[in-house]
Write an enzyme that holds these catalytic residues in place. Structure first.
Site, short mmCIF file in Angstrom:
data_model
loop_
_atom_site.label_atom_id
_atom_site.label_comp_id
_atom_site.label_asym_id
_atom_site.label_seq_id
_atom_site.Cartn_x
_atom_site.Cartn_y
_atom_site.Cartn_z
N ASN A 41 0.97 -1.14 -0.19
CA ASN A 41 0.03 0.15 -0.11
C ASN A 41 0.78 1.18 0.08
OD1 ASN A 41 -2.20 -1.80 0.48
ND2 ASN A 41 -2.57 -1.26 2.42
N THR A 206 -0.30 10.24 13.96
CA THR A 206 -1.29 10.40 12.95
C THR A 206 -2.75 10.39 13.73
OG1 THR A 206 -1.44 8.12 12.36
CG2 THR A 206 -0.24 9.49 10.88
N GLY A 211 -5.63 15.01 11.28
CA GLY A 211 -4.58 15.32 10.94
C GLY A 211 -3.41 14.81 11.60
N THR A 234 -9.55 1.88 5.73
CA THR A 234 -8.27 0.91 5.25
C THR A 234 -7.50 1.75 4.29
OG1 THR A 234 -9.92 -0.69 5.56
CG2 THR A 234 -7.64 -1.22 4.81
N ASP A 238 -1.48 4.25 5.39
CA ASP A 238 -0.47 3.75 4.39
C ASP A 238 -0.32 5.04 3.48
OD1 ASP A 238 -0.27 1.35 5.52
OD2 ASP A 238 -1.82 0.44 4.40
O1 RIB Z 1 -2.87 -0.79 6.55
C1 RIB Z 1 -3.97 -1.45 5.99
C2 RIB Z 1 -3.52 -2.88 5.51
O2 RIB Z 1 -3.05 -3.62 6.72
C3 RIB Z 1 -4.33 -3.60 4.72
O3 RIB Z 1 -4.22 -3.54 3.47
C4 RIB Z 1 -4.16 -5.20 5.29
O4 RIB Z 1 -3.51 -5.95 4.35
C5 RIB Z 1 -2.99 -5.15 6.75
O5 RIB Z 1 -1.89 -5.16 6.14
#
Ligand code: RIB
Length: 294
Positions: A41, A206, A211, A234, A238
């Site tokens: 990600n 975070t 923010g 989700t 990342d």
């Molecule tokens: O941060 C999100 C991610 O955490 C997901 O995509 C999952 O795979 C885990 O690794």
């Protein structure tokens, strides 16, 4: 060039009206598989913004592994150093409900990434402007990567998730560490102001839609988030990490980079799935300018 050393998972995402209690069975609303893993990600977040990215990690010899490789290659990420192992590709079971999620990761192939693999890509590491790490791979591999980065004077951005895998000894070898509030409490305790002052311009906490916070050596800084309607959070963290790395490598100040990363993360949460909503550079600048691209 940014190198990401970390996990690749196939995300098994279930949208549901409410989370089951212990011993309870509930019906979900929707199911989808989508590429994920914190490492992949973060690699995609940086690449989609325009960074040249190399991904180091392991997948299994299975269809999930093939799909994850393809997803990276489609974003022009260098996958030559991805290793195929005998273990199945990692998966994450993700329950999504009311703008919130609960995640169970089964690391599988991700735990086959060994220090020897990192040694084999020493040259890639030393040519990197920044290395991004998370904690979904073995601890000894993370420690070895940190050692090589230190020797090569390559700055490391470490996202301490899952926090239980973190080793406090690593703090001095990290340029930036980006826990969320829960991870921060797990790692450093509850006295947030004191701990921020202890790690100026290094510890960035975070705060989701609020923010992020850090201490600039003189003052506590709160960089506000961008309020939006979240569909799925989700991958927001990342995106923040990949975007932060992109911006810092591009020469932005920490304040500018955190703001940029907040905006990027706000765009991600508007779509279901970790990677599908990650923005391009023009989408981030459009939102900064006060309008959104179609
Ligand atoms: O941060 C999100 C991610 O955490 C997901 O995509 C999952 O795979 C885990 O690794």
């Amino acid at each position: 060039m940014i190198t990401v050393i970390g996990s690749l998972n196939m995300d098994l995402v279930i949208e549901m009206a409410y989370f089951p209690q212990q011993g309870e069975t509930v019906l979900g609303d929707q199911f989808q598989t989508s590429p994920g893993g914190k490492g992949a990600n973060q690699a995609i977040a940086a690449a989609r913004l325009g960074s040249e990215v190399t991904m180091i990690g392991c997948v299994g010899n299975d269809s999930f592994g093939d799909t994850l490789r393809t997803a990276l290659a489609q974003e022009h990420i260098n996958t030559k150093s991805l290793i195929t192992t005998s273990q199945p590709t990692g998966i994450a079971n993700i329950l999504v409900h009311d703008q919130d999620n609960r995640i169970i990761v089964v690391p599988g192939a991700n735990y086959q990434l060994e220090p020897a693999h990192i040694e084999a890509v020493k040259d890639v590491i030393s040519r990197s402007q920044m290395v991004i790490l998370q904690l979904e791979i073995p601890k000894e591999t993370i420690a070895y990567a940190l050692k090589l980065c230190k020797e090569a004077h390559v700055p490391v951005l470490l996202n301490p998730a899952p926090a239980a895998n973190f080793d406090m000894q690593w703090m001095e070898d990290i340029a930036y560490i980006t826990p969320n509030e829960i991870e921060c409490a797990q790692l450093f305790g509850d006295d947030v102001d004191r701990i921020l002052e202890k790690y100026p311009n290094k510890l960035i906490i975070t705060l989701g839609s609020d923010g992020a916070r850090y201490f600039d050596g003189e003052y506590p800084i709160h960089v506000p988030g961008y309020m939006t309607k979240a569909v799925d959070t989700t991958g927001a963290g990342d995106t923040f990490n990949g975007a932060l790395a992109y911006a810092l490598v591009e020469g932005q100040t920490l304040d500018e980079a955190v703001y940029f990363a907040n905006i990027a993360a706000s765009l991600t949460v508007e779509k279901l799935g970790a990677q599908s909503g990650m923005p391009t550079l023009s989408q981030v600048y459009a939102r900064m300018a006060g309008f959104d691209e179609e």
